[in-house]
Design a protein around this motif. Sequence first.
Motif, PDB file in Angstrom:
ATOM      1  N   ALA A   1       0.831  -1.206   0.000  1.00 15.79           N
ATOM      2  CA  ALA A   1       0.000   0.000   0.000  1.00 15.79           C
ATOM      3  C   ALA A   1       0.865   1.255   0.000  1.00 15.79           C
ATOM      4  N   ARG A   2       1.942   1.241   0.772  1.00 14.78           N
ATOM      5  CA  ARG A   2       2.854   2.389   0.801  1.00 14.78           C
ATOM      6  C   ARG A   2       3.495   2.611  -0.571  1.00 14.78           C
ATOM      7  N   LEU A   3       3.893   1.511  -1.218  1.00 13.19           N
ATOM      8  CA  LEU A   3       4.531   1.651  -2.535  1.00 13.19           C
ATOM      9  C   LEU A   3       3.560   2.240  -3.549  1.00 13.19           C
ATOM     10  N   HIS A   4       2.323   1.764  -3.556  1.00 15.93           N
ATOM     11  CA  HIS A   4       1.343   2.298  -4.504  1.00 15.93           C
ATOM     12  C   HIS A   4       1.096   3.782  -4.252  1.00 15.93           C
ATOM     13  N   ALA A   5       0.996   4.157  -2.985  1.00 15.53           N
ATOM     14  CA  ALA A   5       0.789   5.570  -2.661  1.00 15.53           C
ATOM     15  C   ALA A   5       1.968   6.410  -3.142  1.00 15.53           C
ATOM     16  N   TYR A   6       3.173   5.887  -2.963  1.00 15.70           N
ATOM     17  CA  TYR A   6       4.374   6.609  -3.384  1.00 15.70           C
ATOM     18  C   TYR A   6       4.428   6.729  -4.903  1.00 15.70           C
ATOM     19  N   LEU A   7       4.146   5.630  -5.602  1.00 16.60           N
ATOM     20  CA  LEU A   7       4.207   5.654  -7.063  1.00 16.60           C
ATOM     21  C   LEU A   7       3.127   6.544  -7.654  1.00 16.60           C
ATOM     22  N   ASN A   8       1.954   6.555  -7.031  1.00 13.89           N
ATOM     23  CA  ASN A   8       0.881   7.441  -7.516  1.00 13.89           C
ATOM     24  C   ASN A   8       1.280   8.897  -7.368  1.00 13.89           C
ATOM     25  N   LYS A   9       1.871   9.220  -6.232  1.00 10.59           N
ATOM     26  CA  LYS A   9       2.330  10.593  -6.004  1.00 10.59           C
ATOM     27  C   LYS A   9       3.456  10.941  -6.971  1.00 10.59           C
ATOM     28  N   PHE A  10       4.339   9.973  -7.180  1.00 10.89           N
ATOM     29  CA  PHE A  10       5.459  10.161  -8.091  1.00 10.89           C
ATOM     30  C   PHE A  10       4.967  10.373  -9.516  1.00 10.89           C
ATOM     31  N   GLY A  11       3.938   9.603  -9.902  1.00  8.84           N
ATOM     32  CA  GLY A  11       3.400   9.713 -11.244  1.00  8.84           C
ATOM     33  C   GLY A  11       2.721  11.033 -11.504  1.00  8.84           C
ATOM     34  N   GLU A  12       2.087  11.616 -10.482  1.00 12.50           N
ATOM     35  CA  GLU A  12       1.409  12.894 -10.652  1.00 12.50           C
ATOM     36  C   GLU A  12       2.379  14.001 -11.026  1.00 12.50           C
ATOM     37  N   CYS A  13       3.644  13.859 -10.590  1.00 12.83           N
ATOM     38  CA  CYS A  13       4.631  14.910 -10.867  1.00 12.83           C
ATOM     39  C   CYS A  13       5.006  14.973 -12.341  1.00 12.83           C
ATOM     40  N   SER A  14       4.736  13.886 -13.087  1.00 14.46           N
ATOM     41  CA  SER A  14       5.153  13.866 -14.481  1.00 14.46           C
ATOM     42  C   SER A  14       4.158  14.553 -15.403  1.00 14.46           C
ATOM     43  N   GLY A  15       3.013  14.997 -14.848  1.00 11.96           N
ATOM     44  CA  GLY A  15       2.036  15.705 -15.662  1.00 11.96           C
ATOM     45  C   GLY A  15       1.019  14.761 -16.273  1.00 11.96           C
ATOM     46  N   GLU A  16      -0.018  15.312 -16.879  1.00 11.21           N
ATOM     47  CA  GLU A  16      -1.100  14.511 -17.439  1.00 11.21           C
ATOM     48  C   GLU A  16      -0.689  13.806 -18.725  1.00 11.21           C
TER      49      GLU A  16
ATOM     50  N   PRO B   1       2.382  12.165 -20.213  1.00 14.15           N
ATOM     51  CA  PRO B   1       3.774  11.742 -20.040  1.00 14.15           C
ATOM     52  C   PRO B   1       4.489  11.638 -21.386  1.00 14.15           C
ATOM     53  N   SER B   2       5.797  11.761 -21.337  1.00  9.81           N
ATOM     54  CA  SER B   2       6.608  11.597 -22.538  1.00  9.81           C
ATOM     55  C   SER B   2       6.524  10.148 -22.995  1.00  9.81           C
ATOM     56  N   PRO B   3       6.925   9.865 -24.244  1.00  6.93           N
ATOM     57  CA  PRO B   3       6.909   8.464 -24.712  1.00  6.93           C
ATOM     58  C   PRO B   3       7.701   7.526 -23.811  1.00  6.93           C
ATOM     59  N   ILE B   4       8.840   8.009 -23.297  1.00 10.25           N
ATOM     60  CA  ILE B   4       9.636   7.147 -22.416  1.00 10.25           C
ATOM     61  C   ILE B   4       8.906   6.896 -21.101  1.00 10.25           C
ATOM     62  N   ASN B   5       8.314   7.953 -20.526  1.00  8.69           N
ATOM     63  CA  ASN B   5       7.573   7.755 -19.277  1.00  8.69           C
ATOM     64  C   ASN B   5       6.361   6.864 -19.483  1.00  8.69           C
ATOM     65  N   ALA B   6       5.722   6.982 -20.655  1.00  5.05           N
ATOM     66  CA  ALA B   6       4.592   6.104 -20.961  1.00  5.05           C
ATOM     67  C   ALA B   6       5.057   4.650 -21.055  1.00  5.05           C
ATOM     68  N   ALA B   7       6.238   4.446 -21.662  1.00  5.33           N
ATOM     69  CA  ALA B   7       6.790   3.093 -21.759  1.00  5.33           C
ATOM     70  C   ALA B   7       7.143   2.551 -20.379  1.00  5.33           C
ATOM     71  N   ARG B   8       7.687   3.408 -19.516  1.00  8.28           N
ATOM     72  CA  ARG B   8       7.998   2.971 -18.152  1.00  8.28           C
ATOM     73  C   ARG B   8       6.722   2.577 -17.407  1.00  8.28           C
ATOM     74  N   GLN B   9       5.647   3.331 -17.634  1.00 11.57           N
ATOM     75  CA  GLN B   9       4.374   3.006 -16.997  1.00 11.57           C
ATOM     76  C   GLN B   9       3.844   1.664 -17.498  1.00 11.57           C
ATOM     77  N   ASP B  10       4.051   1.397 -18.781  1.00 13.66           N
ATOM     78  CA  ASP B  10       3.627   0.115 -19.348  1.00 13.66           C
ATOM     79  C   ASP B  10       4.416  -1.031 -18.724  1.00 13.66           C
TER      80      ASP B  10
END
Length: 752
Positions: free
Chosen positions: A210-225, A227-236
């Motif tokens: 649960a802590r990891l998901h909360a951290y990753l969600n917060k981390f993901g919000e910083c990248s903007g609505e 994401p760059s192609p690389i960030n989209a690939a990392r999310q995949d």
Amino acid sequence: MDNQRRYYGHTKEDPKTKVVLPKTEWQLLSNHLLAVADRAAERAGKFGAGQLGRVVGLAHDLGKYSNEFQQRLEGKAKVDHATAGAQEVYKRYGPMVGGVLAYAVAGHHGGLPDGAAGDEKNLPGRLKKTAIPDYQAYLEELVLPELTAADLARLPMPADKCMGAFSRAFFIRMLYSCLVDADYLNTEEFMVPDKSAARTKTVSMESLLARLHAYLNKFGECSGEKPSPINAARQDILSQCLAMAQHKPALFTLTVPTGGGKTYSSLAFGLTHAVEYEKDRVIYVIPYTSIIEQNAQVFREALEEDGDESPVVLEHHSNFEYPDTSFEDWNPGEKAHRLASENWEAPVVVTTAVQFFESLFANKSTRCRKLHNIANSVIILDEAQMMPVEFLKPCLWALAELVLNYGATVVLCTATQPAVKPLLPAGLQPVEIMSDPKKLQQPFKRATVEYAGAMTDDQVAGAMAKQQQVLTIVNTRKHARLLFDKLEQQVSDGNYHLSARMCPAHRKQVLDTIRKALKAGKPCRVVSTQLIEAGVDVDFPVVYRAEAGLDSITQAAGRCNREKRREDGRVIVFKPEKHGMPSRGRFQEVADLAREAMRWAARAGEDIQSPQAIEYYFSEFFAAEKNYLDAKGIIQRLDAGKKQMSFPFPEIARDFQLIDSATVPVVVPWNEQARELMDEAEAHPFPASRARSLQPYVVQIYQFELAALEKAKAIKMVGSVMKFVTDPDFYDKCFGLKDAGEVKAPQDVLMY
């Protein structure tokens, strides 16, 4: 009942005066044996050996029922108390089962003994020993249980005929681990209750996920609505890891390109899989000591919270070895960390490949205590291609054994997946977590690799001088220093040097300066050893790489055009002068194979960084090295003793050393802060309690280098474990720790 003789397991001292207390305060032997039996049974139960764990727990101290040992507690001569229990279980349960139990019982203090006949200290000699004090009084207080077919039905069994000896020896170590950890813990509870109380309860895997998901969600919000192609690939990649975490336990491969975010994604897989299949912990195994602290810090930021009583993320490597003498002076966090490192009683363990694999083949109780906690874990091997070639086969067999018989899930995580499938025993088939590793390469294709042929140091330095921003990676620190001097002769602005002769704080400062220069577009020319390939986030338009294996070249390419700010980056592989190729190891061999892989990729129409090219490279490499994948004959020596179960445990532990020339940590006076901390530690009654704060100022050196520094009177021993470099003149502000005088290595060595 009051007239019955009492048998004791341990005396007890007054904690202040150290005077032995009256017998009424001593630990009853039966209480100790029953408690150890319960704890060992619980531990061994994880892999179907609960009743055998109970037996070794009851039997390990049967020799203490002798009059001679009871007199020993009162100050008389020492008594061998372990052999009695070994003989008892051997007689009671027979040579097969009893032999397994006898190894663990006989070795619970001195280490697993050798199973060969001929030496009275070996197990057969001890089983025949006649000068054993009478211990039969145990029958008045204890009953050793019978072993039924049901008790033996779930024991780990060899998954393949060829693994018979290896599996049995592995099981002996695992059972031994259960016993010695249970013995240590119960003895500690009685004799040092304050220390035992410091072993605080850990955080659940569900909470950590649960802590990891909360951290990753917060981390993901910083990248903007968007994401760059690389960030989209990392999310995949992350999404695929989370989905595949539902897959049943297995040996997995995770093939993710450099820069694909595998650190977070692999951790997410590990925690999700642990929750889904009720695994006890996630163990992250890293080959480079230079980045273990970096990864551990990443995990701490994501998983730890204020108020955690015990370490959530346990770092375990050489810089965290503390002596017991300083325990009382540590703060609660240090106490919990030290205690958890003894048996890996933590939900997330970050350790080195050396610590992990050498422990699996160890024979001493201090190294083996943790083994039972590797069972039922998720084990993630970062940079899996770095498994040592000379020990590759026994390492793979150990991983297979953990998967097949001990409830472990293993993940081989790397951008350059080694072709180990043909080397795995028992037909074990790896499961790839990514649906299409080749397709995944496309968004991370940032640089083109080209081969430039032979280049002198002058030519490399000249080529670097013409670039505004450029990185050159070489194989030895000697070459790095020579090349840097050449570069300085051609251009003096914006040049930087990196090697493991610099302490971590020094390297971090230089790397911070490098990143700022790169971001600002300022001149930035870096000469580095291979350490910069190990998870260091830098982005250069051009990278030169001295000839090396294809895995190293691919890692170097990960430092080129990392964020895809340019259409394409350039990675130029060159053949260095003679001093740029170490004589030790297989550097020329793997460099030749890398060139052959480049030719193969060109013929096949594949990119040299593709999974297919990498598989070709490793297949050719393992084929060429097929006779050296178990160079010390570990598996062969175990197999030779299969019929009589005469396993040479001490000999194998001695020979299974992943690093031939063990390095020694020394603390260096890099800056004023380092010198202040060194002075503080030296003045402290327990200097080792300050080891963690000194960690950023440690340099690992070889024994011959230590001897030279000692001869130059530049080393001071502080406390029982720390060595300080006392003269600041021995530390160069650019290159790090200097050699003492003209001392040179007997042969050139690679230093990460």
